[in-house]
Design a protein around this motif. Structure first.
Motif, mmCIF file in Angstrom:
data_model
loop_
_atom_site.group_PDB
_atom_site.id
_atom_site.type_symbol
_atom_site.label_atom_id
_atom_site.label_comp_id
_atom_site.label_asym_id
_atom_site.label_seq_id
_atom_site.Cartn_x
_atom_site.Cartn_y
_atom_site.Cartn_z
ATOM 1 N N ASN A 1 -3.957 16.144 -6.035
ATOM 2 C CA ASN A 1 -2.643 15.609 -7.128
ATOM 3 C C ASN A 1 -1.100 15.421 -7.025
ATOM 4 O OD1 ASN A 1 -1.616 18.592 -7.525
ATOM 5 N ND2 ASN A 1 -3.733 18.944 -8.562
ATOM 6 N N ASN A 2 -0.554 15.253 -7.721
ATOM 7 C CA ASN A 2 1.422 15.345 -7.188
ATOM 8 C C ASN A 2 1.946 15.184 -7.565
ATOM 9 O OD1 ASN A 2 2.375 12.498 -7.424
ATOM 10 N ND2 ASN A 2 0.010 12.451 -7.145
ATOM 11 N N ASN B 1 -1.145 6.190 -2.363
ATOM 12 C CA ASN B 1 -1.967 6.131 -4.227
ATOM 13 C C ASN B 1 -3.675 5.972 -3.481
ATOM 14 O OD1 ASN B 1 -2.239 6.196 -6.148
ATOM 15 N ND2 ASN B 1 -0.992 4.992 -6.974
ATOM 16 N N THR C 1 2.383 12.282 -10.106
ATOM 17 C CA THR C 1 1.820 11.955 -10.964
ATOM 18 C C THR C 1 0.546 12.578 -10.452
ATOM 19 O OG1 THR C 1 0.860 10.466 -9.477
ATOM 20 C CG2 THR C 1 1.686 9.498 -10.700
ATOM 21 N N ARG D 1 3.629 4.119 -1.507
ATOM 22 C CA ARG D 1 3.836 4.555 -3.080
ATOM 23 C C ARG D 1 5.375 5.680 -2.551
ATOM 24 N NH1 ARG D 1 1.470 9.132 -6.869
ATOM 25 N NH2 ARG D 1 2.305 10.064 -5.469
ATOM 26 N N SER D 2 5.437 6.168 -1.513
ATOM 27 C CA SER D 2 6.485 6.249 -1.167
ATOM 28 C C SER D 2 7.176 7.326 0.067
ATOM 29 C CB SER D 2 6.584 8.401 -2.300
ATOM 30 O OG SER D 2 5.619 8.579 -1.981
ATOM 31 N N HIS E 1 -5.085 5.641 -5.724
ATOM 32 C CA HIS E 1 -6.258 4.821 -6.192
ATOM 33 C C HIS E 1 -6.353 3.760 -5.365
ATOM 34 C CE1 HIS E 1 -7.516 2.536 -9.637
ATOM 35 N NE2 HIS E 1 -6.694 1.101 -9.398
ATOM 36 N N ASP E 2 -5.138 3.008 -4.977
ATOM 37 C CA ASP E 2 -5.302 1.924 -3.765
ATOM 38 C C ASP E 2 -6.254 2.183 -2.749
ATOM 39 O OD1 ASP E 2 -3.438 0.645 -5.395
ATOM 40 O OD2 ASP E 2 -1.962 1.207 -3.918
ATOM 41 N N VAL F 1 -3.430 11.323 -3.530
ATOM 42 C CA VAL F 1 -2.417 10.697 -3.386
ATOM 43 C C VAL F 1 -2.683 11.347 -1.317
ATOM 44 C CG1 VAL F 1 -0.431 13.516 -3.266
ATOM 45 C CG2 VAL F 1 0.260 10.448 -2.440
ATOM 46 N N ASP G 1 0.990 -1.213 -0.317
ATOM 47 C CA ASP G 1 0.129 -0.282 -0.285
ATOM 48 C C ASP G 1 0.921 1.417 0.236
ATOM 49 O OD1 ASP G 1 -2.719 -1.301 0.398
ATOM 50 O OD2 ASP G 1 -1.970 -1.410 2.623
ATOM 51 N N GLU H 1 -12.180 7.367 -7.030
ATOM 52 C CA GLU H 1 -11.255 8.690 -6.811
ATOM 53 C C GLU H 1 -11.345 10.035 -6.931
ATOM 54 O OE1 GLU H 1 -5.820 8.345 -8.202
ATOM 55 O OE2 GLU H 1 -7.408 6.898 -8.786
ATOM 56 N N GLN I 1 -3.645 11.858 -10.348
ATOM 57 C CA GLN I 1 -3.966 10.699 -9.215
ATOM 58 C C GLN I 1 -3.311 11.786 -8.004
ATOM 59 O OE1 GLN I 1 -1.650 7.609 -10.111
ATOM 60 N NE2 GLN I 1 -2.467 6.671 -11.959
#
Length: 505
Positions: free
Chosen positions: A134-135, A160, A138, A96-97, A162-163, A143, A94, A187, A141
């Motif tokens: 947004n970020n 993310n 991406t 992303r960064s 989306h997850d 976050v 899960d 989303e 998308q």
């Protein structure tokens, strides 16, 4: 009190009562089903929200786990730990960064490495979570960033959007709210607090700075009811129909009880209407009619209770009671009656089902031994007398006793001709509906003439009922009708008044 005030529970009224009772039960059942359905949907929605919190807490647990693992790396050069940050991210679900920052400066990131660029400082919900539409990595998308303070430093863990939306979609149209923004299953990031139709439900996480929201509206409720309460609705309908049928039968039982009470109380009394000879000069007999002297409603006409008595099976004891009243009231004065005076009684089909009618007639005739009378039984057409061994024996016994048979309301139903074919008949009674139109309706005159001709050919006596005008009487006399009956000659009166009404000695 006028008889029109009698609220007889006729078939129509019983049906109305049954429909009202069944409809009321159906309404109550539907209200209960709707209430239970709403409670069920509410409970189901709350359960889905709880499940959403459990799943999202697990996602944030992963983010927290990453932040804790990164803590020992704070203060080290980015070059020596950048690969380790990427390894931690890659091995944790899960996430992303992960980024280490201090005072808004990005010190080291699993995505960008070491950069002196200041991080865009935005308010975190309770200093812990931040939702962005947004970020930089991406832009199209969303976050969500989990933040963990370590002294003057912060560990930022990116998740993310989306997850998160995927998790929300598994449980329906649930929305994740962080601060003043919400994320839905598509989303989409929107401002929280926007107006929605329906009831909003919300549960907050006890461990992280977010809450999940859902809405129950008419469309959702209707879909839920169709999926979960259709069987209950069908059962409610079936139960209501059953209850209506029970009420329909119970109202009949209630009427039966009321008629039984009235019969035991002697409220059904005999009235006599005089019958005149063919010249209309003197009384030769009388038709015995039933009246109900109700203690509260007063005199009740027979058309309001006779059909109920026939339906309930009480017409036989009621007729027997009339015969008793007439023989006890008129028998002691039999010698004062004109020779061959005749009494006529209406007999229902149910009275012909056994031979008890023979005994009733024998007792009646015995009361007038001082001056024998003629007893006439009028067969009504409300119920058809079915010829069988019992009825044929019954009519044979009545014939041997000298009891005459008349067909009442002749010409108004098909059973009149059936009776002529199957039983020995002595009288035909011309229905008052034909008599009433004499002088104004040529067809009625033709019918009367045909009945007179038929009676002549079959050697039957004729009685015309409902004679109200002299014109009608003259027409019937001219055609040789044997007996005349109607308001022109007298109204139905109690037995005690009949002597004076008929001008008998």
């Amino acid at each position: 009190m006028h008889s029109s005030q009698f609220k007889s529970r006729s078939l129509t009224q019983r049906l109305a009562i049954a429909l009202a009772a069944g409809g009321l039960l159906l309404l109550l059942c539907l209200c209960l089903i709707l209430w239970l359905g709403w409670q069920g949907l509410h409970s189901q929605t709350q359960e889905r929200l709880q499940q959403a919190v459990q799943k999202l807490d697990l996602v944030f647990d992963h983010a927290q786990q990453v932040a804790i693992e990164v803590e020992p790396l704070i203060g080290n050069a980015c070059g020596s730990q950048e690969s380790l940050l990427r390894k931690i991210v890659a091995s944790t679900p899960d996430v992303r960064s992960v980024t280490i920052e201090a005072d808004g400066a990005l010190l080291c990131s699993s995505v960008y490495g070491h950069r002196e660029k200041l991080v865009n400082i935005q308010p975190y919900a309770e200093g812990q979570l931040l939702l962005q539409s947004n970020n930089l990595l991406t832009p199209d998308q969303s976050v969500l960033i989990y933040r963990r303070h370590v002294g003057n430093y912060s560990v930022l863990v990116g998740i993310n959007g989306h997850d998160l939306s995927y998790v929300l979609g598994l449980l329906g149209e649930i929305r994740l709210q962080v601060g003043g923004l919400t994320l839905d299953a598509q989303e989409r990031v929107r401002k929280a607090g926007s107006r929605v139709e329906g009831q909003r439900l919300s549960i907050a996480s006890t461990r992280y700075a977010y809450r999940v929201n859902d809405v129950i509206n008419a469309t959702i409720f209707r879909t839920y009811m169709l999926e979960h309460a259709l069987l209950e609705g069908i059962l409610a309908l079936a139960l209501s129909v059953f209850f209506g049928v029970v009420c329909f039968r119970r109202t009949k039982s209630g009427l039966h009880h009321e008629l039984c009470r009235a019969l035991d109380a002697g409220e059904f009394v005999a009235y006599l209407q005089p019958m005149m000879n063919r010249e209309g000069t003197h009384v030769t007999g009388g038709e015995v009619l039933m009246r109900w002297m109700h203690p509260e409603l007063g005199l009740i006409r027979p058309d309001r209770f006779i059909p109920l008595a026939e339906d309930s099976g009480l017409i036989v004891p009621m007729t027997r009671e009339l015969m008793r009243q007439v023989r006890e009231g008129m028998g002691p004065r039999a010698a004062a009656l004109p020779p061959h005076f005749h009494f006529s009684f209406n007999i229902a089909a149910s009275h012909c089902c056994d031979l008890s009618l023979v005994e009733d007639c024998r007792d009646f005739l015995a009361a007038f031994s001082a001056n024998p009378v003629n007893l006439v039984l009028e067969l009504t057409e409300r119920e058809l007398v079915v010829p069988n061994e019992t009825t044929m024996k019954l009519f044979d016994e009545l014939e041997r006793m000298g009891v005459s048979i008349a067909i009442d309301d002749f010409g108004t139903g098909h059973s009149s001709l059936v009776y002529l074919q199957q039983f020995k008949v002595d009288f035909l009674k011309i229905d008052q509906s034909f008599v009433a139109r004499i002088g104004s309706d040529a067809l009625s005159r033709h019918i009367v003439d045909n009945v007179v001709d038929l009676a002549s050919r079959l050697d039957l006596s004729l009685v015309a009922e409902g004679v109200e005008t002299q014109e009608q009487a003259d027409y019937l006399m001219a055609r040789g009708v044997d007996f005349l009956q109607g308001y022109l000659y007298g109204n139905p009166v109690p037995l005690a008044d009949f002597w004076l009404e008929a001008k008998l000695p």
